[in-house]
Motif scaffolding. Structure first.
Motif, PDB file in Angstrom:
ATOM      1  N   ALA A  87       0.821  -1.215   0.000  1.00  0.00           N
ATOM      2  CA  ALA A  87       0.000   0.000   0.000  1.00  0.00           C
ATOM      3  C   ALA A  87       0.853   1.263   0.000  1.00  0.00           C
ATOM      4  CB  ALA A  87      -0.934  -0.014   1.208  1.00  0.00           C
ATOM      5  N   ASN A  88       2.004   1.237   0.690  1.00  0.00           N
ATOM      6  CA  ASN A  88       2.826   2.440   0.812  1.00  0.00           C
ATOM      7  C   ASN A  88       4.062   2.411  -0.106  1.00  0.00           C
ATOM      8  OD1 ASN A  88       4.163   0.423   2.104  1.00  0.00           O
ATOM      9  ND2 ASN A  88       4.639   1.601   3.973  1.00  0.00           N
ATOM     10  N   ALA A  89       4.039   1.556  -1.119  1.00  0.00           N
ATOM     11  CA  ALA A  89       5.170   1.459  -2.046  1.00  0.00           C
ATOM     12  C   ALA A  89       5.336   2.762  -2.829  1.00  0.00           C
ATOM     13  CB  ALA A  89       4.953   0.301  -3.010  1.00  0.00           C
ATOM     14  N   THR A  90       6.573   3.124  -3.111  1.00  0.00           N
ATOM     15  CA  THR A  90       6.833   4.324  -3.915  1.00  0.00           C
ATOM     16  C   THR A  90       6.544   4.017  -5.385  1.00  0.00           C
ATOM     17  OG1 THR A  90       9.152   3.677  -4.158  1.00  0.00           O
ATOM     18  CG2 THR A  90       8.593   5.157  -2.334  1.00  0.00           C
ATOM     19  N   PRO A  91       6.218   5.034  -6.183  1.00  0.00           N
ATOM     20  CA  PRO A  91       5.939   4.801  -7.603  1.00  0.00           C
ATOM     21  C   PRO A  91       7.113   4.085  -8.278  1.00  0.00           C
ATOM     22  CG  PRO A  91       5.291   7.023  -6.993  1.00  0.00           C
ATOM     23  CD  PRO A  91       6.024   6.457  -5.806  1.00  0.00           C
ATOM     24  N   PRO A  92       6.862   2.966  -8.929  1.00  0.00           N
ATOM     25  CA  PRO A  92       7.945   2.189  -9.525  1.00  0.00           C
ATOM     26  C   PRO A  92       8.367   2.713 -10.896  1.00  0.00           C
ATOM     27  CG  PRO A  92       5.879   1.084  -9.913  1.00  0.00           C
ATOM     28  CD  PRO A  92       5.556   2.291  -9.078  1.00  0.00           C
ATOM     29  N   ARG A  93       9.484   2.207 -11.360  1.00  0.00           N
ATOM     30  CA  ARG A  93       9.953   2.446 -12.718  1.00  0.00           C
ATOM     31  C   ARG A  93       9.850   1.119 -13.464  1.00  0.00           C
ATOM     32  NH1 ARG A  93      14.862   5.512 -15.396  1.00  0.00           N
ATOM     33  NH2 ARG A  93      15.685   3.948 -16.828  1.00  0.00           N
ATOM     34  N   TRP A  94       9.007   1.092 -14.484  1.00  0.00           N
ATOM     35  CA  TRP A  94       8.833  -0.116 -15.280  1.00  0.00           C
ATOM     36  C   TRP A  94       9.694  -0.012 -16.533  1.00  0.00           C
ATOM     37  CZ3 TRP A  94       2.801   0.097 -14.800  1.00  0.00           C
ATOM     38  CH2 TRP A  94       2.432  -0.352 -13.517  1.00  0.00           C
ATOM     39  N   GLU A  95      10.322  -1.123 -16.908  1.00  0.00           N
ATOM     40  CA  GLU A  95      11.245  -1.120 -18.042  1.00  0.00           C
ATOM     41  C   GLU A  95      10.947  -2.276 -18.992  1.00  0.00           C
ATOM     42  OE1 GLU A  95      15.205  -1.175 -16.520  1.00  0.00           O
ATOM     43  OE2 GLU A  95      14.984   0.723 -15.428  1.00  0.00           O
ATOM     44  N   TRP A  96      11.412  -2.139 -20.216  1.00  0.00           N
ATOM     45  CA  TRP A  96      11.223  -3.177 -21.222  1.00  0.00           C
ATOM     46  C   TRP A  96      12.330  -3.075 -22.271  1.00  0.00           C
ATOM     47  CZ3 TRP A  96       7.859   0.804 -20.163  1.00  0.00           C
ATOM     48  CH2 TRP A  96       7.827   1.875 -21.064  1.00  0.00           C
ATOM     49  N   THR A  97      12.489  -4.152 -23.039  1.00  0.00           N
ATOM     50  CA  THR A  97      13.356  -4.128 -24.210  1.00  0.00           C
ATOM     51  C   THR A  97      12.461  -4.298 -25.433  1.00  0.00           C
ATOM     52  OG1 THR A  97      13.726  -6.530 -24.135  1.00  0.00           O
ATOM     53  CG2 THR A  97      15.299  -5.120 -22.954  1.00  0.00           C
ATOM     54  N   SER A  98      12.976  -3.900 -26.600  1.00  0.00           N
ATOM     55  CA  SER A  98      12.139  -3.935 -27.794  1.00  0.00           C
ATOM     56  C   SER A  98      12.935  -4.362 -29.021  1.00  0.00           C
ATOM     57  CB  SER A  98      11.526  -2.555 -28.039  1.00  0.00           C
ATOM     58  OG  SER A  98      10.899  -2.503 -29.310  1.00  0.00           O
ATOM     59  N   PRO A  99      12.418  -5.302 -29.814  1.00  0.00           N
ATOM     60  CA  PRO A  99      13.054  -5.666 -31.078  1.00  0.00           C
ATOM     61  C   PRO A  99      13.157  -4.470 -32.027  1.00  0.00           C
ATOM     62  CG  PRO A  99      11.396  -7.284 -30.477  1.00  0.00           C
ATOM     63  CD  PRO A  99      11.223  -6.118 -29.545  1.00  0.00           C
ATOM     64  N   LEU A 100      12.205  -3.564 -31.944  1.00  0.00           N
ATOM     65  CA  LEU A 100      12.249  -2.372 -32.790  1.00  0.00           C
ATOM     66  C   LEU A 100      13.496  -1.559 -32.490  1.00  0.00           C
ATOM     67  CD1 LEU A 100       8.558  -1.069 -32.643  1.00  0.00           C
ATOM     68  CD2 LEU A 100       9.717  -2.046 -34.620  1.00  0.00           C
ATOM     69  N   HIS A 101      13.771  -1.345 -31.221  1.00  0.00           N
ATOM     70  CA  HIS A 101      14.921  -0.554 -30.811  1.00  0.00           C
ATOM     71  C   HIS A 101      16.227  -1.231 -31.217  1.00  0.00           C
ATOM     72  CE1 HIS A 101      16.983   2.457 -28.372  1.00  0.00           C
ATOM     73  NE2 HIS A 101      17.728   1.487 -27.879  1.00  0.00           N
ATOM     74  N   SER A 102      16.314  -2.536 -31.001  1.00  0.00           N
ATOM     75  CA  SER A 102      17.531  -3.272 -31.310  1.00  0.00           C
ATOM     76  C   SER A 102      17.820  -3.293 -32.803  1.00  0.00           C
ATOM     77  CB  SER A 102      17.415  -4.711 -30.791  1.00  0.00           C
ATOM     78  OG  SER A 102      17.229  -4.720 -29.399  1.00  0.00           O
ATOM     79  N   SER A 103      16.790  -3.528 -33.629  1.00  0.00           N
ATOM     80  CA  SER A 103      16.998  -3.601 -35.072  1.00  0.00           C
ATOM     81  C   SER A 103      17.383  -2.251 -35.653  1.00  0.00           C
ATOM     82  CB  SER A 103      15.735  -4.122 -35.768  1.00  0.00           C
ATOM     83  OG  SER A 103      14.647  -3.230 -35.572  1.00  0.00           O
ATOM     84  N   LEU A 104      16.854  -1.183 -35.105  1.00  0.00           N
ATOM     85  CA  LEU A 104      17.198   0.152 -35.595  1.00  0.00           C
ATOM     86  C   LEU A 104      18.648   0.478 -35.278  1.00  0.00           C
ATOM     87  CD1 LEU A 104      13.995   2.127 -34.629  1.00  0.00           C
ATOM     88  CD2 LEU A 104      14.843   1.705 -36.927  1.00  0.00           C
ATOM     89  N   GLN A 105      19.106   0.099 -34.096  1.00  0.00           N
ATOM     90  CA  GLN A 105      20.486   0.380 -33.719  1.00  0.00           C
ATOM     91  C   GLN A 105      21.470  -0.407 -34.576  1.00  0.00           C
ATOM     92  OE1 GLN A 105      20.666  -0.321 -29.423  1.00  0.00           O
ATOM     93  NE2 GLN A 105      20.777   1.876 -29.138  1.00  0.00           N
ATOM     94  N   ARG A 106      21.110  -1.653 -34.918  1.00  0.00           N
ATOM     95  CA  ARG A 106      22.013  -2.482 -35.711  1.00  0.00           C
ATOM     96  C   ARG A 106      22.067  -2.029 -37.166  1.00  0.00           C
ATOM     97  NH1 ARG A 106      19.493  -6.811 -33.006  1.00  0.00           N
ATOM     98  NH2 ARG A 106      18.250  -7.207 -34.858  1.00  0.00           N
ATOM     99  N   SER A 107      20.900  -1.660 -37.720  1.00  0.00           N
ATOM    100  CA  SER A 107      20.845  -1.356 -39.148  1.00  0.00           C
ATOM    101  C   SER A 107      21.319   0.039 -39.491  1.00  0.00           C
ATOM    102  CB  SER A 107      19.404  -1.539 -39.666  1.00  0.00           C
ATOM    103  OG  SER A 107      18.534  -0.650 -38.996  1.00  0.00           O
ATOM    104  N   ALA A 108      21.144   0.988 -38.578  1.00  0.00           N
ATOM    105  CA  ALA A 108      21.504   2.371 -38.889  1.00  0.00           C
ATOM    106  C   ALA A 108      21.996   3.084 -37.646  1.00  0.00           C
ATOM    107  CB  ALA A 108      20.312   3.112 -39.494  1.00  0.00           C
ATOM    108  N   PRO A 109      23.213   2.798 -37.185  1.00  0.00           N
ATOM    109  CA  PRO A 109      23.739   3.464 -35.990  1.00  0.00           C
ATOM    110  C   PRO A 109      23.710   4.977 -36.143  1.00  0.00           C
ATOM    111  CG  PRO A 109      25.166   1.662 -36.682  1.00  0.00           C
ATOM    112  CD  PRO A 109      24.162   1.856 -37.773  1.00  0.00           C
ATOM    113  N   GLY A 110      23.163   5.637 -35.134  1.00  0.00           N
ATOM    114  CA  GLY A 110      23.104   7.095 -35.161  1.00  0.00           C
ATOM    115  C   GLY A 110      21.956   7.654 -35.968  1.00  0.00           C
ATOM    116  N   ALA A 111      21.205   6.795 -36.644  1.00  0.00           N
ATOM    117  CA  ALA A 111      20.140   7.307 -37.509  1.00  0.00           C
ATOM    118  C   ALA A 111      19.036   7.968 -36.712  1.00  0.00           C
ATOM    119  CB  ALA A 111      19.546   6.166 -38.344  1.00  0.00           C
ATOM    120  N   LEU A 112      18.810   7.502 -35.485  1.00  0.00           N
ATOM    121  CA  LEU A 112      17.727   8.078 -34.692  1.00  0.00           C
ATOM    122  C   LEU A 112      17.989   9.531 -34.349  1.00  0.00           C
ATOM    123  CD1 LEU A 112      16.919   5.167 -32.231  1.00  0.00           C
ATOM    124  CD2 LEU A 112      15.710   5.828 -34.312  1.00  0.00           C
TER     125      LEU A 112
END
Length: 204
Positions: free
Chosen positions: A72-97
């Motif tokens: 009941a008194n827990a502090t607001p959490p930080r939820w995290e995830w990984t994504s195939p979209l993010h990984s494929s973009l980094q591999r195919s076009a480094p710095g493109a983002l």
């Protein structure tokens, strides 16, 4: 039809189309925005969810874990995830983002909107990149209890959202919809978790 009557008809048609769009998009209210997410990109995500759900490239939730219980008194959490979209973009076009995407030619509707509504120039540039729409809901509910649209791979819940979840204490579900957009148009996705993640929130 003379030019004046044509302009009047166009104004009426535009007003009707915009009001219809607003009515459908705002049925459950807009999400919070984080990272580089914009309201126009969110509308593109809303439209794209008319497609059949696809879990083939959905995110992998790192937190919350399945069945995780927050006191009941827990502090607001930080939820995290990984994504195939993010990984494929980094591999195919480094710095493109980091590069600015070229602007697409203006459509007639966009031109007319700028003509009739000068404040349209205040809108943010069209968004290009990956987006994650995180929704927390109670079982069977039509609208989420809390939601965020973000370009980041995490959601640090704020005190207000966490308190709202506390008002719906018990079993809650997290669903993440992900997609890649180019100039506010979904070009990959949307993808969703095959099974929403379930967790428990204690009442404050």
């Amino acid at each position: 039809m003379n030019p004046r009557h044509l302009r009047t008809a166009c104004v009426a048609a535009l007003a009707l189309s915009l009001s219809a769009c607003d009515a459908s998009d705002s049925e459950c209210g807009e999400p919070l925005y984080a990272g580089k997410a914009t309201d126009e990109a969110w509308r593109a995500m809303v439209d794209a969810r008319t497609k059949a759900p696809d879990a083939s490239r959905a995110v992998t939730l790192l937190s919350p874990s399945e069945g995780e219980a927050y006191t009941a008194n827990a502090t607001p959490p930080r939820w995290e995830w990984t994504s195939p979209l993010h990984s494929s973009l980094q591999r195919s076009a480094p710095g493109a983002l980091a590069l600015a995407a070229p602007r697409a030619p203006r459509s007639f509707t966009a031109w007319l909107g700028e003509l009739l509504v000068p404040t349209a120039h205040a809108h943010l540039p069209p968004y290009t990149g990956e987006l994650y729409w995180v929704e927390v809901s109670t079982p069977g509910a039509k609208c989420p209890v809390a939601q965020v649209l973000t370009s980041e791979l995490f959601w640090q819940l704020d005190a207000t959202s966490w308190a709202e979840l506390g008002k719906n204490a018990g079993d809650l579900r997290v669903q993440v919809t992900s997609a890649y957009l180019k100039d506010n148009r979904v070009t990959e996705g949307p993808f969703q978790l095959a099974t929403p993640r379930t967790f428990r929130r204690g009442a404050p």
